[in-house]
Design an enzyme around this catalytic site. Structure first.
Site, mmCIF file in Angstrom:
data_model
loop_
_atom_site.group_PDB
_atom_site.id
_atom_site.type_symbol
_atom_site.label_atom_id
_atom_site.label_comp_id
_atom_site.label_asym_id
_atom_site.label_seq_id
_atom_site.Cartn_x
_atom_site.Cartn_y
_atom_site.Cartn_z
ATOM 1 N N SER A 144 3.382 -1.960 10.452
ATOM 2 C CA SER A 144 4.844 -1.918 10.611
ATOM 3 C C SER A 144 5.549 -3.232 10.258
ATOM 4 O O SER A 144 6.541 -3.609 10.884
ATOM 5 C CB SER A 144 5.218 -1.457 12.026
ATOM 6 O OG SER A 144 4.753 -0.127 12.231
ATOM 7 N N GLY A 151 4.757 1.534 4.796
ATOM 8 C CA GLY A 151 6.071 2.187 4.678
ATOM 9 C C GLY A 151 7.145 1.348 3.993
ATOM 10 O O GLY A 151 7.827 1.826 3.077
ATOM 11 N N HIS A 182 -9.580 0.939 4.966
ATOM 12 C CA HIS A 182 -8.314 1.259 5.628
ATOM 13 C C HIS A 182 -8.579 2.275 6.739
ATOM 14 O O HIS A 182 -9.406 3.166 6.580
ATOM 15 C CB HIS A 182 -7.308 1.817 4.611
ATOM 16 C CG HIS A 182 -5.912 1.862 5.170
ATOM 17 N ND1 HIS A 182 -5.489 2.856 6.021
ATOM 18 C CD2 HIS A 182 -4.858 1.015 5.018
ATOM 19 C CE1 HIS A 182 -4.229 2.618 6.364
ATOM 20 N NE2 HIS A 182 -3.815 1.507 5.763
ATOM 21 N N ASN A 199 0.868 -1.178 0.000
ATOM 22 C CA ASN A 199 0.000 0.000 0.000
ATOM 23 C C ASN A 199 0.906 1.230 0.000
ATOM 24 O O ASN A 199 1.465 1.598 1.031
ATOM 25 C CB ASN A 199 -0.891 -0.010 1.258
ATOM 26 C CG ASN A 199 -1.712 1.256 1.385
ATOM 27 O OD1 ASN A 199 -1.831 2.032 0.426
ATOM 28 N ND2 ASN A 199 -2.297 1.472 2.557
ATOM 29 N N TRP A 200 1.030 1.843 -1.180
ATOM 30 C CA TRP A 200 1.943 2.991 -1.295
ATOM 31 C C TRP A 200 1.350 4.274 -0.730
ATOM 32 O O TRP A 200 2.029 5.279 -0.621
ATOM 33 C CB TRP A 200 2.331 3.196 -2.772
ATOM 34 C CG TRP A 200 3.447 2.290 -3.208
ATOM 35 C CD1 TRP A 200 3.940 1.206 -2.529
ATOM 36 C CD2 TRP A 200 4.228 2.396 -4.412
ATOM 37 N NE1 TRP A 200 4.967 0.630 -3.242
ATOM 38 C CE2 TRP A 200 5.166 1.341 -4.398
ATOM 39 C CE3 TRP A 200 4.208 3.271 -5.496
ATOM 40 C CZ2 TRP A 200 6.093 1.154 -5.425
ATOM 41 C CZ3 TRP A 200 5.120 3.078 -6.529
ATOM 42 C CH2 TRP A 200 6.056 2.029 -6.479
ATOM 43 N N LYS A 201 0.069 4.260 -0.410
ATOM 44 C CA LYS A 201 -0.612 5.473 0.086
ATOM 45 C C LYS A 201 -0.339 6.626 -0.887
ATOM 46 O O LYS A 201 -0.206 6.395 -2.086
ATOM 47 C CB LYS A 201 -0.170 5.793 1.507
ATOM 48 C CG LYS A 201 -0.193 4.572 2.424
ATOM 49 C CD LYS A 201 -0.036 4.914 3.864
ATOM 50 C CE LYS A 201 0.060 3.628 4.668
ATOM 51 N NZ LYS A 201 -0.051 3.816 6.086
ATOM 52 N N GLY A 251 2.329 2.428 10.731
ATOM 53 C CA GLY A 251 3.254 3.542 10.541
ATOM 54 C C GLY A 251 3.949 3.994 11.823
ATOM 55 O O GLY A 251 4.574 5.054 11.861
ATOM 56 N N GLU A 308 -7.015 4.771 7.687
ATOM 57 C CA GLU A 308 -6.826 6.177 7.303
ATOM 58 C C GLU A 308 -8.081 6.700 6.612
ATOM 59 O O GLU A 308 -8.448 7.869 6.777
ATOM 60 C CB GLU A 308 -5.576 6.323 6.419
ATOM 61 C CG GLU A 308 -4.308 6.178 7.257
ATOM 62 C CD GLU A 308 -3.090 5.683 6.503
ATOM 63 O OE1 GLU A 308 -3.079 5.683 5.267
ATOM 64 O OE2 GLU A 308 -2.128 5.266 7.199
ATOM 65 N N GLU A 337 -5.414 -4.964 10.819
ATOM 66 C CA GLU A 337 -4.418 -3.913 10.989
ATOM 67 C C GLU A 337 -4.708 -3.116 12.259
ATOM 68 O O GLU A 337 -5.517 -2.176 12.238
ATOM 69 C CB GLU A 337 -4.477 -2.944 9.803
ATOM 70 C CG GLU A 337 -4.150 -3.567 8.476
ATOM 71 C CD GLU A 337 -3.545 -2.535 7.522
ATOM 72 O OE1 GLU A 337 -2.415 -2.737 7.084
ATOM 73 O OE2 GLU A 337 -4.206 -1.508 7.260
HETATM 74 C C1 PEP Z 1 -0.878 0.287 6.132
HETATM 75 O O1 PEP Z 1 -0.992 1.469 5.904
HETATM 76 O O2 PEP Z 1 -1.745 -0.489 5.728
HETATM 77 C C2 PEP Z 1 0.277 -0.168 6.896
HETATM 78 C C3 PEP Z 1 0.261 -1.381 7.374
HETATM 79 O O3 PEP Z 1 1.299 0.726 7.050
HETATM 80 P P1 PEP Z 1 2.734 0.435 7.728
HETATM 81 O O4 PEP Z 1 3.248 -0.846 7.150
HETATM 82 O O5 PEP Z 1 3.575 1.616 7.366
HETATM 83 O O6 PEP Z 1 2.494 0.325 9.201
#
Ligand code: PEP
Length: 250
Positions: free
Chosen positions: A212, A234, A94, A9-11, A172, A96, A166
């Site tokens: 993470s 990330g 998600h 997931n590049w966001k 993050g 976010e 998640e």
């Molecule tokens: C995500 O945004 O779905 C995610 C898991 O981010 P990160 O790996 O940066 O925690």
């Protein structure tokens, strides 16, 4: 036996150059991994990605979709257009989007249905906040999100969905759920799927962990019995890390 699935997931990050570089590193690795790989870059990269991955095992994913098929929704993207861009998977729910864009379970559920109607497989994200975990409400929260996201879908449609657990406090932040914490939550999710859908659907459904995940912890997380893959934020932007996650445990 569930196939392992690793989703990037590049966001709102990345570039045409990073896409080229990442794909050129991933492509030769695809016959060294047992994982299915999906890259979800920002929408403007999708069409280029469609041509670039043709003939490879890497699938095109999107980060979002609107529930309506067309109309006056400035800035949004329809499932039909995603389909034209070769999108096979799409993230929904998600944290976010739930928190920054006030998306409700009902809206997320209607996006899921729209995706399924367009032949795109939804990756339904669920997870609790730190406050909810500390209050001991994490199971209740996750089960409610799961139920609202999947209940009532036809069996064939449920079989096309993937769930990503998640925990918001791990996204993050560099704080990962321990492999045991993640695995036990995945077990709870699978148990719930048995009653929500059926034992057959529960057995088949891939449940990913996200929060993470990096090159160092991927192997241990992915070796847990109930963790069928990872949703990576990330670290999926790092050409030194994401390919290592893709081959972890292979
Ligand atoms: C995500 O945004 O779905 C995610 C898991 O981010 P990160 O790996 O940066 O925690």
């Amino acid at each position: 036996m569930r196939t392992r699935l690793v989703v990037a997931n590049w966001k709102m990050n990345g570039s045409f150059a990073l896409l080229d570089e990442m794909l050129s590193i991933l492509e030769p690795l695809m016959d060294k991994t047992a994982s299915e790989v999906v890259l979800c870059p920002p929408d403007v990269l999708l069409s280029s990605m469609k041509s670039a991955v043709e003939g490879t095992q890497i699938a095109v994913g999107a980060q979002n979709v609107h529930s309506e098929v067309s109309g006056a929704f400035t800035g949004e993207t329809s499932a039909g257009l995603l389909q034209e861009c070769g999108v096979q998977w799409c993230i929904v729910g998600h944290s976010e989007r739930r928190n920054l864009f006030a998306e409700t379970d009902e809206f997320i559920r209607s996006k899921t249905e729209t995706l399924l109607k367009h032949g795109i497989r939804p990756i339904l994200c669920i997870g609790e906040s730190l406050e909810q975990r500390e209050a001991g409400k994490h199971e209740e929260v996750v089960i409610a999100q799961l139920g609202k996201g999947l209940a009532g879908l036809a069996v064939d449609d449920q079989n096309r969905c993937v769930v990503a657990y998640e925990p918001i406090w791990a996204i993050g932040t560099g704080k990962t759920a321990t492999p045991e914490e993640a695995n036990s939550m995945h077990k709870i999710i699978r148990k719930e799927l048995e009653s929500l859908a059926s034992p057959e659907v529960a057995e088949k459904m891939q449940i990913l962990y996200g929060g993470s995940v990096n090159a160092e912890n991927a192997e241990t997380l992915l070796s847990q019995s109930e963790i069928d893959g990872a949703l990576v934020g990330g670290a999926s932007l790092k050409t030194a890390a994401f390919p290592q996650i893709v081959v972890a445990g292979s």
